[in-house]
Design an enzyme around this catalytic site. Structure first.
Site, mmCIF file in Angstrom:
data_model
loop_
_atom_site.group_PDB
_atom_site.id
_atom_site.type_symbol
_atom_site.label_atom_id
_atom_site.label_comp_id
_atom_site.label_asym_id
_atom_site.label_seq_id
_atom_site.Cartn_x
_atom_site.Cartn_y
_atom_site.Cartn_z
ATOM 1 N N ARG A 40 -0.394 13.587 51.370
ATOM 2 C CA ARG A 40 -0.230 12.377 52.182
ATOM 3 C C ARG A 40 1.138 12.375 52.852
ATOM 4 O O ARG A 40 1.278 11.982 54.017
ATOM 5 C CB ARG A 40 -0.402 11.129 51.303
ATOM 6 N N ARG A 148 -19.713 19.467 50.913
ATOM 7 C CA ARG A 148 -19.007 18.261 50.530
ATOM 8 C C ARG A 148 -19.084 17.232 51.657
ATOM 9 O O ARG A 148 -19.011 17.571 52.840
ATOM 10 C CB ARG A 148 -17.547 18.575 50.185
ATOM 11 N N SER A 194 -16.646 8.734 48.739
ATOM 12 C CA SER A 194 -15.266 9.219 48.656
ATOM 13 C C SER A 194 -14.290 8.213 49.249
ATOM 14 O O SER A 194 -14.448 7.780 50.397
ATOM 15 C CB SER A 194 -15.111 10.553 49.394
ATOM 16 N N SER A 195 -13.265 7.892 48.476
ATOM 17 C CA SER A 195 -12.192 7.033 48.986
ATOM 18 C C SER A 195 -11.411 7.718 50.092
ATOM 19 O O SER A 195 -10.744 7.056 50.893
ATOM 20 C CB SER A 195 -11.242 6.656 47.848
ATOM 21 N N SER A 224 -12.462 5.539 43.252
ATOM 22 C CA SER A 224 -11.057 5.982 43.268
ATOM 23 C C SER A 224 -10.184 5.084 44.145
ATOM 24 O O SER A 224 -9.345 5.565 44.917
ATOM 25 C CB SER A 224 -10.962 7.439 43.754
ATOM 26 N N GLU A 343 -11.159 11.937 38.616
ATOM 27 C CA GLU A 343 -10.621 13.275 38.385
ATOM 28 C C GLU A 343 -10.256 13.516 36.924
ATOM 29 O O GLU A 343 -10.104 14.658 36.497
ATOM 30 C CB GLU A 343 -9.397 13.526 39.274
ATOM 31 N N HIS A 370 -18.046 16.558 44.190
ATOM 32 C CA HIS A 370 -16.668 17.075 44.190
ATOM 33 C C HIS A 370 -16.653 18.601 44.313
ATOM 34 O O HIS A 370 -17.593 19.188 44.843
ATOM 35 C CB HIS A 370 -15.928 16.587 42.944
ATOM 36 N N ARG A 374 -19.732 18.014 39.084
ATOM 37 C CA ARG A 374 -18.989 18.004 37.824
ATOM 38 C C ARG A 374 -19.821 17.469 36.659
ATOM 39 O O ARG A 374 -19.640 17.917 35.524
ATOM 40 C CB ARG A 374 -17.699 17.190 37.978
#
Length: 461
Positions: A40, A148, A194-195, A224, A343, A370, A374
């Site tokens: 970021r 993804r 997804s955030s 998330s 995560e 992800h 997972r």
């Protein structure tokens, strides 16, 4: 969709004998910098109106992919490493006190090609930057990256005026046809998978002509959420005006005003999520592990480890030394909603497999999308070692059973690899396939693990 619960054919060639703990671990482990903050910080610095510094950044595959991508778009990034650092520019290495990256923003330019690897932050955060570039920017990556989800980012960008060519797949590979600016404005997206869809649009929004208003309209909530709060906090620190739900505003709506971003001098915190396997080692072995520089106040979701590990039987103390975790000799089962910290699920699942009772991990259905699926992978691999694991609609139910030796496959997923290492502390004969995949966010993991245990790195690392 490809079967991501099938181990690679060459798995036997890359087995790492997970070290068995011979007694309680007593160690201090310095954890490398945060991937989330590093990437970021790089994006915001690239969009700033003046040069900035990123100090003590994470140097891993994901962050180096981000650096290479920004350079391809014309951003200048100068690397300095002090003489006492073990890292060398351009290659993974540990977090060093004297390391810094100077980011000099320039007009973003194409044509360019971006290799995203399998990094969610790169594949999602950079298409908005590419829309601001002059020229075409092509995005490609690892085979798994094609599967993804990107629909939230791409739909949002198209609604804001961007031209994107992806063959109708809403997935990689794709080309963004940049023309130097983007109108911006109001957009509604489904961010339930997804955030990062929200963060991606917010990070570049100060450079959009009208800023942005992002509204989540999916049936499920945004997973998330702490990662979006991190994005908001970092935008504000760079001078952006942001309105967010936690300020008392409208639920699931974020607004960023158009304006110049400041060049910052930012020191990256240690990656709290990557501290998980080391702190878990204290719980597994009944020992004590300290992670220095643990922040007292942070936007990183990994800080919830203090709460989770305490519930599972550890004693946690945060003081001037950092965070110290001491195991109590037993691991307790847990019923936890991990929707904001997905995560952490592989590591918590590994601990749950060694616990004294059943665990239910909830709110993590999005983990099927992800680096690998997972939930399916954890079910298969923990089951192969003897644990009773079943998938639920949004998570896992884990009933501990006596575990035995075996191969723990990772599916090129760094979190699966560290989960296997946790299990190996208590179960003799666990071999982790492709431990090198930890280099995605945690460089030199085998050496850090061996150092914690006071031993030499295992062969195959």
């Amino acid at each position: 969709m490809a079967d991501h619960t099938r181990p690679p054919e060459n798995a036997a060639d890359t087995l790492w004998p997970a070290p068995l703990a011979r007694g309680p671990v007593e160690a201090t482990v310095t954890v490398p910098g945060s991937k989330s903050v590093t990437n970021r910080g790089l994006v915001l610095a690239a969009l700033a109106s003046e040069p900035g510094w990123l100090r003590r950044p994470l140097r891993s595959r994901d962050t180096l992919l981000m650096v290479a991508a920004l350079r391809a778009l014309g951003v200048e990034i100068e690397e300095t490493v002090s003489s006492n650092s073990a890292a060398t520019p351009g290659s993974p290495g540990p977090r060093a006190a004297g390391e810094a990256w100077r980011i000099i923003p320039t007009a973003l330019q194409g044509p360019a090609t971006v290799d995203v690897g399998n990094a969610g932050t790169v594949m999602r955060f950079l298409p908005p930057l590419a829309a601001l570039a002059e020229g075409d920017v092509r995005f490609d990556g690892d085979p798994r990256s094609y599967e993804r989800p990107l629909h939230g980012v791409l739909a949002g960008l198209r609604a804001l005026g961007a031209r994107i060519e992806d063959g109708g797949r809403n997935a990689l590979p794709l080309t963004v046809h940049g023309n130097g600016s983007l109108d911006g404005g109001r957009v509604s997206i489904d961010a339930s998978s997804s955030s990062q869809f929200v963060s991606a649009l917010l990070l570049s929004a100060p450079r959009f002509n009208q800023g942005v208003e992002v509204r989540h309209t999916g049936e499920g909530g945004v997973p998330s959420m702490p990662h979006i709060r991190m994005t908001v906090e970092m935008l504000r620190a760079a001078g952006a005006q942001v309105d967010a739900p936690e300020d008392g505003g409208e639920a699931d709506v974020w607004r960023v005003t158009s304006g110049a971003l400041l060049g910052r001098d930012l020191t990256v915190e240690p990656d709290l999520s990557n501290a998980q396997p080391f702190l878990a080692a204290a719980l597994v072995t009944g020992g004590t592990v300290t992670v220095p520089d643990w922040p007292r106040h942070t936007s990183q979701p990994g800080d919830v480890l203090r709460e989770l590990l305490t519930e599972m039987g550890a004693a946690c103390r945060l003081d001037e030394r950092g965070l110290t975790v001491t195991g109590g000799g037993r691991i307790h089962g847990i019923d936890a909603d991990l929707s904001e910290v997905g995560e952490l699920t592989p590591g918590i699942a590994a601990l749950a497999a060694l616990a004294d009772g059943e665990s239910v991990l909830r709110g993590v259905g999005h983990l099927r999308l992800h680096e690998t699926d997972r939930l399916a992978a954890l079910t298969k691999e923990l089951g192969a070692l003897g644990c009773d694991v079943s998938e639920t609609a949004d998570g896992l139910r884990i009933r501990p059973r006596p575990l035995h030796a075996g191969v723990f496959h990772t599916y090129d997923d760094h979190r699966l690899a560290t989960a296997g290492a946790i299990l190996g502390l208590a179960v003799e004969g666990v071999e982790v396939e492709n431990i090198a995949t930890t280099g995605k966010t945690l460089p030199d993991f085998p050496a850090l693990w061996a150092g914690m245990l006071g031993s030499e790195p295992s062969e195959g690392a």
